[in-house]
Design an enzyme around this catalytic site. Structure first.
Site: not given
Ligand code: NDP
Length: 310
Positions: A225, A273
């Site tokens: 993250r 991502h």
């Protein structure tokens, strides 16, 4: 009795999941109603992803559990309107995808692939990379994804270290924990992979102080993250050469803003991502198994500890 299930995720996923959920719920022998628009006071389970837009769980008065389609639950773990169990996604398709992505990027660094892929200048400079046995790789986070990546890298003979909150014993992996463990792991690691969850305790795990512990020129791979890394500290470490290169898949703001310095930094690779994704075929089975468990009074799998945030 009929089990009522609300699917609250990106609308484009509904036609993909609907037949799979129907199949596995039927196989489980359940009588069910499944939809994207179910009367809130009838809903027993919510299949959830943040991009479905659901923020307030208080109208769901008979809700038994929320079943996340995502592995990372930082957007929902702290939601105060959610008072029932929250299960996160552990899907072997997602795990395999992450292992492949991590191994690919570790091998890119280990073999120095960029030297020959991006530069074809007619200069014959043979430099043989060491064997994996001589390459220290550290995985921060040894959960479903980190452990699988660590085991695969160990099977390729990398010298693998791992770091987690609790004590672990994984064959072929030197497991560490606690603040001293983090310092010990980082001070040796030539390649660091971040597979920690986004929680208050993991924010800025890589910061000016911890980046300075790493051997000069070390490489960072972050599919965990964005907030795990202090961006200003990383940019400073890249500019000074303390960090040789970073491959970043996740960011504090996504999509990464067009003018973010990461896009143009010569020693940064940005990926959007895409490290791995929940795979509907396998994930639908995980979700349906948890609904079956809920209905048969068995404990849910993959429960989130709301205090820890993962
Ligand atoms: P898990 O919850 O299974 O594992 C998390 C790991 O992090 C555990 O080993 C845990 O330790 C460790 N950890 C948590 N907090 C701390 C802490 N404060 N200090 C040290 N270690 C800590 O998660 P997954 O492996 O399934 O997923 C990891 C993350 O990967 C997700 O949260 C998500 O953010 C990210 N992800 C990214 C994707 C992408 O495409 N880029 C796709 C899917 C997930 P312990 O084992 O002791 O509890």
């Amino acid at each position: 009795m009929t089990v009522n299930i609300l699917f609250s995720a990106r609308p484009a996923l509904w036609p993909v999941y609907e037949p799979l959920l129907t199949k596995y719920l039927t196989d489980a022998g359940l009588e069910f109603q499944l939809g994207t628009d179910v009367d809130p006071d009838q809903v027993d389970y919510i299949i959830y992803a943040p991009n479905g837009g659901l923020l307030d769980f208080s109208p769901y008065t008979r809700l038994k559990a929320v079943l996340s389609l995502w592995a990372g639950v930082e957007k929902i773990a702290g939601n105060e309107t959610l008072t029932v169990p929250l299960a996160r996604m552990v899907d072997h398709g997602l795990t395999q995808g992450m292992t492949e992505w991590v191994v690919g990027h570790v091998l890119r660094y280990h073999l120095g692939m960029d030297r020959h892929i991006t530069v074809q200048d007619g200069v014959w400079t043979p430099e043989i990379p060491p064997l994996a046995t001589g390459r220290k790789v550290c995985i921060l986070g040894l959960g479903a994804l980190g452990e699988a990546a660590a085991r695969t890298l160990a099977a390729l003979n990398f010298d693998v270290m791992g770091w987690s909150r609790s004590v672990k014993d994984i064959p072929g992996v030197t497991c560490m924990h606690g603040a001293d463990g983090l310092r010990a792991a980082l001070s040796q690691a030539e390649i660091v992979v971040l597979l920690l969850p986004g929680t208050p305790a993991t924010e800025n795990t890589l910061n000016a102080e911890t980046l300075a512990l790493m051997p000069k020129g070390a490489r960072i791979i972050n599919p965990g993250r964005g907030p795990l890394v202090d961006d200003d500290a990383l940019l400073a470490a890249l500019n000074s050469g303390q960090i040789g290169h970073a491959t970043l898949d996740v960011f504090r703001i996504e999509p990464l803003p067009e003018d973010h310095p990461y896009w143009t930094h010569p020693n940064v690779t940005v990926t959007p991502h895409i490290a791995s994704e929940t795979r509907p075929e396998t994930a639908a089975q995980v979700i349906c198994e948890n609904i079956r468990r809920g209905e048969e009074g068995e404990p849910f799998l993959h429960l989130v500890d709301r205090n820890l945030g993962y």
